[in-house]
Design a protein around this motif. Structure first.
Motif, PDB file in Angstrom:
ATOM      1  N   ALA A 207       0.898  -1.156   0.000  1.00 17.48           N
ATOM      2  CA  ALA A 207       0.000   0.000   0.000  1.00 17.48           C
ATOM      3  C   ALA A 207       0.934   1.202   0.000  1.00 17.48           C
ATOM      4  N   SER A 208       1.145   1.807  -1.162  1.00 12.39           N
ATOM      5  CA  SER A 208       2.229   2.775  -1.325  1.00 12.39           C
ATOM      6  C   SER A 208       1.985   4.100  -0.622  1.00 12.39           C
ATOM      7  N   HIS A 209       0.727   4.447  -0.375  1.00  9.26           N
ATOM      8  CA  HIS A 209       0.435   5.721   0.288  1.00  9.26           C
ATOM      9  C   HIS A 209      -0.942   5.662   0.927  1.00  9.26           C
ATOM     10  N   SER A 210      -1.028   4.883   2.012  1.00 18.74           N
ATOM     11  CA  SER A 210      -2.283   4.696   2.744  1.00 18.74           C
ATOM     12  C   SER A 210      -2.022   4.813   4.241  1.00 18.74           C
ATOM     13  N   SER A 211      -2.852   5.576   4.910  1.00 22.68           N
ATOM     14  CA  SER A 211      -2.689   5.756   6.350  1.00 22.68           C
ATOM     15  C   SER A 211      -3.656   4.843   7.114  1.00 22.68           C
ATOM     16  N   VAL A 212      -3.935   5.161   8.379  1.00 26.39           N
ATOM     17  CA  VAL A 212      -4.615   4.257   9.301  1.00 26.39           C
ATOM     18  C   VAL A 212      -6.081   4.660   9.466  1.00 26.39           C
ATOM     19  N   ARG A 213      -6.992   3.768   9.104  1.00 28.68           N
ATOM     20  CA  ARG A 213      -8.414   4.096   9.197  1.00 28.68           C
ATOM     21  C   ARG A 213      -8.887   4.205  10.647  1.00 28.68           C
ATOM     22  N   ARG A 214      -8.254   3.501  11.560  1.00 25.22           N
ATOM     23  CA  ARG A 214      -8.629   3.618  12.973  1.00 25.22           C
ATOM     24  C   ARG A 214      -8.416   5.041  13.483  1.00 25.22           C
ATOM     25  N   LEU A 215      -7.428   5.747  12.920  1.00 27.05           N
ATOM     26  CA  LEU A 215      -7.109   7.111  13.354  1.00 27.05           C
ATOM     27  C   LEU A 215      -7.761   8.175  12.491  1.00 27.05           C
ATOM     28  N   CYS A 216      -8.101   7.833  11.262  1.00 27.82           N
ATOM     29  CA  CYS A 216      -8.790   8.760  10.349  1.00 27.82           C
ATOM     30  C   CYS A 216      -9.628   7.915   9.403  1.00 27.82           C
ATOM     31  N   GLU A 217     -10.928   8.163   9.356  1.00 27.61           N
ATOM     32  CA  GLU A 217     -11.854   7.266   8.681  1.00 27.61           C
ATOM     33  C   GLU A 217     -11.971   7.481   7.177  1.00 27.61           C
ATOM     34  N   ALA A 218     -10.996   8.129   6.567  1.00 27.61           N
ATOM     35  CA  ALA A 218     -10.981   8.233   5.110  1.00 27.61           C
ATOM     36  C   ALA A 218     -11.019   6.820   4.524  1.00 27.61           C
ATOM     37  N   PRO A 219     -11.940   6.550   3.600  1.00 29.85           N
ATOM     38  CA  PRO A 219     -12.103   5.168   3.119  1.00 29.85           C
ATOM     39  C   PRO A 219     -10.909   4.612   2.374  1.00 29.85           C
ATOM     40  N   ARG A 220      -9.973   5.467   1.938  1.00 29.14           N
ATOM     41  CA  ARG A 220      -8.787   4.954   1.248  1.00 29.14           C
ATOM     42  C   ARG A 220      -7.678   4.552   2.232  1.00 29.14           C
ATOM     43  N   ASN A 221      -7.893   4.796   3.529  1.00 26.64           N
ATOM     44  CA  ASN A 221      -6.972   4.292   4.538  1.00 26.64           C
ATOM     45  C   ASN A 221      -7.253   2.817   4.813  1.00 26.64           C
ATOM     46  N   LEU A 222      -6.293   2.126   5.410  1.00 19.08           N
ATOM     47  CA  LEU A 222      -6.454   0.706   5.708  1.00 19.08           C
ATOM     48  C   LEU A 222      -6.980   0.499   7.123  1.00 19.08           C
TER      49      LEU A 222
END
Length: 380
Positions: A207-222
């Motif tokens: 995942a070349s540029h994906s952050s943490v969905r637990r910390l930010c709920e942007a759907p492109r985060n993991l």
């Protein structure tokens, strides 16, 4: 903090430091901007900022924006890839195109920025495995399967809930990438596609540029479950620096401005259309930056939180840097350019992480996956 920053700079000088995702080729092509010597302007990555931040190389991305380049996806991608090669030809002492981990290590030894090429958005191949092979031959060593738009064979995280996963042809794309030795990138894909890709690929994915969905709920985060599954397969999650993928309050404020922002972008696009010229990405990022700066900045600690969470969740062997420089409006406070990268390392050292534990995150993890994927090329 200053002591930690001194330690961080020393660690960067000693280690391989790589960025998994930067959109700089748009600047080469649209603005005729040079990797070294030209003013940075609105940019975030250059020879000078990379050197100041101890950044040895990174994936420079060929991304055909889906609306502006409709009907010309492959051609736009070709031009962006050619732009990277042209910079390497113009400035051979400052930037070199690298296709393998050995070439990247050699570039560091020569103090030359190791430019790897990535393709972002599977629409770039126009449903053609032949075009995929062409991009690989031209130096591309990963492809992000979607962008914010879905394509005919893979669902995207963009546009709200998207149940579409991989189609039969999408599985052919994964198999071909595995055969070529080209990394599969799941940043931007739908949740359904993510799980399909992990099942379909016989080698690790990134995942070349994906952050943490637990910390930010942007759907492109993991989600944590996704990050753990990707790591269990041997892959790497690389943290994105865009404020909207790091902070829910900032993302809400950003989205609240969207109608006004889109109207301002339409004005810019209309002006260039009247001039008979394509819109350079720099013109759009200038508008984005203006609107982003109206929102209270996200504290730097929030970016460190995303790294820290992943390091604890999946282990130091499965985390990396994926800034999205030159493709984002704004990062967190204090992360202006690649020159600021040691601040992340310093922040993690301050939280108790040891230098030896951060070597992988800085670049070795990405090199490990590249090696495994390339060693598996040609297998059925």
């Amino acid at each position: 903090m200053e002591d930690f920053l001194t330690q961080a700079r020393a660690l960067h000088a000693e280690c391989i430091v790589l960025d998994g995702h930067a959109d700089t080729p748009q600047r080469f092509v649209d603005d005729e901007w040079n990797w070294t010597g030209d003013a940075l302007g609105l940019g975030q990555l250059s020879a000078e900022t990379a050197r100041a931040g101890g950044l040895d190389g990174g994936f420079l991305i060929a991304w055909p924006e889906p609306e502006a380049w409709a009907g010309q996806f492959a051609d736009r991608t070709r031009k962006l890839i050619a732009g990277v090669h042209m910079q390497a030809a113009r400035h051979p002492a400052a930037i070199c195109v690298c296709r393998t981990p050995d070439e990247i290590r050699s570039a560091k030894a020569d103090a030359c920025f190791a430019a790897m090429i990535g393709v972002e958005g599977g629409h770039a191949i126009e449903n053609s495995l032949e075009i995929l092979r062409e991009f690989y031959t031209a130096g591309a060593r990963y492809m992000t399967l979607t962008w914010a738009n879905a394509n005919d064979w893979c669902g995207s995280s963009g546009g709200g809930a998207n149940p579409m996963g991989l189609t039969a042809f999408g599985r052919e794309v994964i198999a071909e990438m595995n055969w070529l030795g080209m990394m599969v990138d799941v940043s931007h894909v739908s949740d359904a596609s993510f799980w399909d890709v992990l099942e379909a690929s016989r080698v690790p994915v990134i995942a070349s540029h994906s952050s943490v969905r637990r910390l930010c709920e942007a759907p492109r985060n993991l989600t944590d479950e996704m990050a753990l599954a990707l790591a269990a397969k041997g892959g790497v999650v690389m943290v994105n620096f865009f404020a909207a993928f790091l902070s829910d309050p900032w993302r809400a404020a950003w989205n609240a401005q969207k109608p006004e922002l889109l109207a301002a972008l339409d004005e810019v696009r209309a002006w260039f259309k009247a001039e008979g010229r394509p819109v350079p990405f720099s013109a759009e990022i200038a508008v984005d930056r203006e609107f982003a700066q109206r929102i209270a900045p996200v504290p730097f600690s929030v970016l460190v939180d995303h790294f820290d969470h992943l390091l604890r969740l999946v282990g130091p062997e499965h985390v990396g840097i994926g800034s999205d420089f030159d493709g984002i409006a704004l990062s967190v406070e204090g992360m202006e350019t690649a020159a600021d990268l040691p601040k992340i390392t310093a922040g993690l050292l301050e939280r108790g992480w040891k230098a030896e534990e951060l070597r992988g995150m800085l670049g070795e993890n990405l090199l490990r996956v590249m090696t495994v994927v390339q060693d598996g090329a040609g297998a059925a």
